[in-house]
Design a protein around this motif. Structure first.
Motif, PDB file in Angstrom:
ATOM      1  N   ILE A  21       0.833  -1.201   0.000  1.00 49.78           N
ATOM      2  CA  ILE A  21       0.000   0.000   0.000  1.00 49.78           C
ATOM      3  C   ILE A  21       0.877   1.263   0.000  1.00 49.78           C
ATOM      4  N   ILE A 203     -10.289   0.614  -1.710  1.00 50.59           N
ATOM      5  CA  ILE A 203      -9.484  -0.521  -1.274  1.00 50.59           C
ATOM      6  C   ILE A 203     -10.329  -1.778  -1.196  1.00 50.59           C
ATOM      7  N   ILE A 208      -5.007  -1.355  -3.008  1.00 53.88           N
ATOM      8  CA  ILE A 208      -5.604  -0.122  -3.503  1.00 53.88           C
ATOM      9  C   ILE A 208      -6.039  -0.325  -4.946  1.00 53.88           C
TER      10      ILE A 208
END
Length: 300
Positions: A21, A203, A208
């Motif tokens: 992330i 998400i 993501i």
């Protein structure tokens, strides 16, 4: 940057909670982390508030590293977890005083920051926190998260289980706090709240899907969406799922949202097909995409 994540990953045994992330939040921005339960939102929040150490990657909040500078971060941020975590046996005023004391301040010193919120719970200041309604608990928790004048505010699903009126009031409060220069990172499973953020990250399953303004994400939607309804909504969905030209279909309020594989087709053709399956009172009309449509498309 107020918040910066660089290739953060975290696993619980064999479960990959978040995977690689990366995103940033600008000073004074209201940034939304949007996704369903189990998407990894809470894990990200716990890493950023120094409650969890990531397996890989690095992150900083207010210029402080989440591992090396955890004490500085805890003094610089306010955190409102998803579950009500204040002392239920203490009154409203006792909870506020307790949290102010922990941070070496007083209610009076930072009253200007919480005044708009506190005046709504002041009539209940002698009531135990556990006896408050859901909306009032939410406001008390926000006051306690703000009492030390944090630079960054973390709100993990703050409106889950709260009535629609309280949800609306809460977001109005967030906008006022943003105007006072506080950076806000908020997570929510409610897609309609995404439009209230400056930018959002969608998400799913710890990854993501997209980061942009809500408007830009919606504008990227590649298909024409149709609102479709009929006398039997369950049968309607089944019939559309069996239609040879189906691209996607999912329930949306009183309609289903349908998209077709083809760029151009006759609505009359689809209506004729649905009639042949035994459906009546068929309604078909184009509609504008929204964040939920964009999420469903990206999640595919």
């Amino acid at each position: 940057m107020s918040i910066q994540l660089n290739h953060i990953s975290k696993s619980y045994k064999k479960v990959k909670a978040v995977q690689n992330i990366s995103f940033t939040v600008e000073p004074g921005e209201l940034f939304g982390l949007i996704g369903p339960d189990g998407a990894g939102k809470t894990t990200i929040f716990r890493i950023l508030t120094t409650l969890l150490i990531p397996d890989n990657g690095s992150a900083s909040v207010a210029g402080f590293d989440v591992v090396k500078d955890y004490k500085a971060i805890r003094n610089a941020v306010g955190y409102m977890p998803g579950r009500f975590s204040l002392y239920q046996d203490l009154t409203v005023e006792e909870n506020l005083t307790f949290f102010a004391t922990i941070f070496g301040t007083t209610i009076e010193e930072n009253y200007d920051l919480i005044e708009d919120i506190y005046i709504q719970i002041a009539p209940f200041k002698d009531r135990r926190a556990g006896k408050l309604s859901g909306g009032m608990k939410q406001k008390l928790a926000l006051c306690c998260a703000l009492i030390h004048k944090p630079k960054v505010l973390f709100l993990d699903e703050p409106t889950t289980g709260v009535d629609p009126v309280s949800r609306k009031e809460f977001w109005e409060m967030l906008k006022r706090l943003q105007q006072k220069g506080i950076t806000i990172l908020v997570s929510t499973p409610y897609m309609d709240e995404a439009a209230l953020c400056d930018r959002i990250a969608l998400i799913q399953d710890g990854e993501i899907l997209e980061i942009d303004t809500p408007e830009a994400i919606v504008n990227k939607f590649p298909k024409t969406i149709f609102n479709v309804s009929a006398d039997n909504m369950y049968k309607l969905i089944q019939s559309l799922q069996n239609y040879e030209h189906l691209y996607s279909v999912f329930p949306f309020g009183e309609f289903v949202h349908y998209t077709d594989k083809r760029n151009f087709f006759e609505v009359a053709e689809l209506k004729s097909y649905l009639k042949k399956t035994g459906l009546t009172d068929i309604y078909i009309e184009t509609t504008q995409p929204n964040i939920e449509d964009a999420f469903m498309e990206l999640a595919k």
